[in-house]
Design a protein around this motif. Structure first.
Motif, PDB file in Angstrom:
ATOM      1  N   PHE A  83       0.860  -1.803   0.054  1.00  0.00           N
ATOM      2  CA  PHE A  83      -0.265   0.392   0.495  1.00  0.00           C
ATOM      3  C   PHE A  83       0.912   1.409   0.253  1.00  0.00           C
ATOM      4  N   THR A  84       2.427   0.585  -0.355  1.00  0.00           N
ATOM      5  CA  THR A  84       2.989   2.189  -0.914  1.00  0.00           C
ATOM      6  C   THR A  84       2.103   3.251  -1.373  1.00  0.00           C
ATOM      7  N   ALA A  85       1.591   3.176  -2.757  1.00  0.00           N
ATOM      8  CA  ALA A  85       0.808   4.327  -3.320  1.00  0.00           C
ATOM      9  C   ALA A  85      -0.177   5.208  -2.532  1.00  0.00           C
ATOM     10  N   LEU A  86      -0.603   4.272  -1.487  1.00  0.00           N
ATOM     11  CA  LEU A  86      -1.919   5.242  -1.024  1.00  0.00           C
ATOM     12  C   LEU A  86      -1.526   5.817   0.364  1.00  0.00           C
ATOM     13  N   HIS A  87      -1.778   6.680   0.324  1.00  0.00           N
ATOM     14  CA  HIS A  87      -0.921   7.690   1.647  1.00  0.00           C
ATOM     15  C   HIS A  87      -1.588   8.968   1.694  1.00  0.00           C
ATOM     16  N   GLY A  88      -1.468   9.761   2.150  1.00  0.00           N
ATOM     17  CA  GLY A  88      -2.512  10.987   2.635  1.00  0.00           C
ATOM     18  C   GLY A  88      -3.690  11.594   2.452  1.00  0.00           C
ATOM     19  N   ARG A  89      -4.260  12.171   1.363  1.00  0.00           N
ATOM     20  CA  ARG A  89      -5.423  13.607   1.564  1.00  0.00           C
ATOM     21  C   ARG A  89      -6.276  10.721   0.805  1.00  0.00           C
ATOM     22  N   HIS A  90      -5.317  10.295  -0.703  1.00  0.00           N
ATOM     23  CA  HIS A  90      -6.209   9.105  -0.569  1.00  0.00           C
ATOM     24  C   HIS A  90      -6.409   8.340  -0.198  1.00  0.00           C
TER      25      HIS A  90
END
Length: 390
Positions: free
Chosen positions: A267-274
């Motif tokens: 889930f590295t790409a899933l962060h912050g607002r997303h």
């Protein structure tokens, strides 16, 4: 999740005194189906989602997926309960055969961290899973090109399972069961939590399965804690119009878990607002079938559909004047809603499977997890936005 593990948590608490998920309303997920009770319809705002429309599977797939989720040996999870889970193996053999599903062998997959123990796979540091292949005789899946089904095992009575469960759920478990809201790192410390990287192991297994069945969807399933990796893998891989549904049973929610796993590993790409959007959104391709009095689905917040019959396995003393999804979270913690019945017997003794086959999908009520009034109040989020999957 095993109840004796949470008793320990209660005692300890007492002692302590980039995946972009489209959730814009203009791009919200829609389908062409009516909000049919017989198709496990869920109303979310002015939208309607259905089982076939969102998972790509007909409701006739619920029973085979329940049988896949039961593919594991039952060890100590039923200790202290009068639950006899081995009574109905022949039933599931027939159901799986009729569905055209065949158990995979370790030799089918290229994964260095995988070893086979009987019918089960063990990946990495103690994640148990089972894989079934579809075949030419597989039951009709007109809305989805299904290549395989993956199940993850429930929490058994060993240290690795308990440590991983506490890593995910020490904080929400303490908040729901004991009414104490500890910082996550403290809750994890007092429970002896440890991350055994099960999410990474699950993602490695998915990649190995995708290498054998490229371009095809995978359905995920699991009971109790086994539902966690099932839901996470479904969320991770359901994008760009290719849905990988999760149909689970008595499963924990995963809102808090997503917060733990977001920004790292698979889930590295899933962060912050997303990440925030993903945690707040309704994921229509996830269905969780629960007993009205079960505590486990209330340990962390549900992000998919929650479905239940009006009655509980524990009887009318559990549901009282309420029915089905209206049974409160406080009532689920009462002695009348014994977890031996509402959690273990519900699934491992086939109380769910028998009821679903006898009564059909139309007997079940379903609601978006965010709007489930039976969940703890901190989970409620009226009219959540619906994830766009195409």
């Amino acid at each position: 999740m095993q109840m004796f593990a949470w008793v320990v948590l209660n005692c300890l608490l007492s002692a302590c005194a980039h995946r972009t998920t489209e959730t814009s309303e203009s791009k919200s997920w829609r389908n062409n189906h009516t909000c049919s009770i017989d198709d496990l319809g869920v109303k979310v705002g002015n939208q309607c989602t259905t089982f076939r429309g969102s998972t790509g599977l007909g409701t006739e797939w619920v029973a085979p997926l329940a049988c896949v989720a039961k593919s594991f040996r039952v060890l100590g999870v039923t200790d202290g309960c009068h639950v006899r889970p081995h009574m109905h193996t022949n039933k599931c053999e027939t159901i799986l055969k009729d569905a055209g599903l065949a158990l995979a062998d370790a030799e089918d997959l290229e994964l260095d961290t995988l070893r086979q123990v009987g019918m089960e796979f063990v990946i990495g540091d103690g994640l148990h899973a089972a894989v079934y292949w579809t075949s030419d005789s597989t039951r009709d899946t007109e809305n989805i090109d299904l290549g395989a089904v993956i199940a993850f095992r429930w929490q058994e009575s060993d240290q690795i399972d308990e440590e991983q469960a506490y890593y995910w759920f020490a904080k929400p478990g303490g908040r729901f069961l004991a009414g104490v809201w500890l910082p996550n790192f403290i809750a994890q410390k007092v429970t002896g939590a440890r991350d055994h990287a099960w999410v990474s192991s699950a993602a490695d297994l998915v990649k190995a399965v995708q290498a054998v069945r490229p371009g095809k969807s995978i359905a995920f399933t699991g009971f109790s804690v086994g539902a966690v990796c099932a839901q996470l893998m479904s969320i991770l891989h359901s994008q760009d119009g290719l849905v990988h549904p999760a149909v689970v049973f008595g499963g924990n929610g995963v809102r808090h878990v997503l917060g733990l796993e977001g920004g790292s590993g698979p889930f590295t790409a899933l962060h912050g607002r997303h990440l925030k959007e993903t945690k707040r959104a309704f994921h229509p391709y996830i269905y969780n079938f629960v007993d009205p009095g079960d505590q486990v689905p209330r340990i962390d917040c549900q992000l998919g559909a929650v479905c239940a019959l009006p009655e509980s396995v524990a009887g009318a003393s559990c549901t009282k004047d309420s029915a089905g999804l209206k049974v409160s979270s406080e009532q689920s913690k009462s002695d009348a809603c014994g977890q031996c019945e509402t959690h273990l017997s519900f699934f491992l003794e086939d109380k769910f499977l028998d009821a679903f086959r006898a009564k059909g999908a139309g007997a079940y009520s379903c609601v978006a997890g965010h709007e489930w009034r039976g969940a703890p109040s901190f989970c409620f989020n009226k009219d959540p936005k619906v994830v766009s999957i195409g």
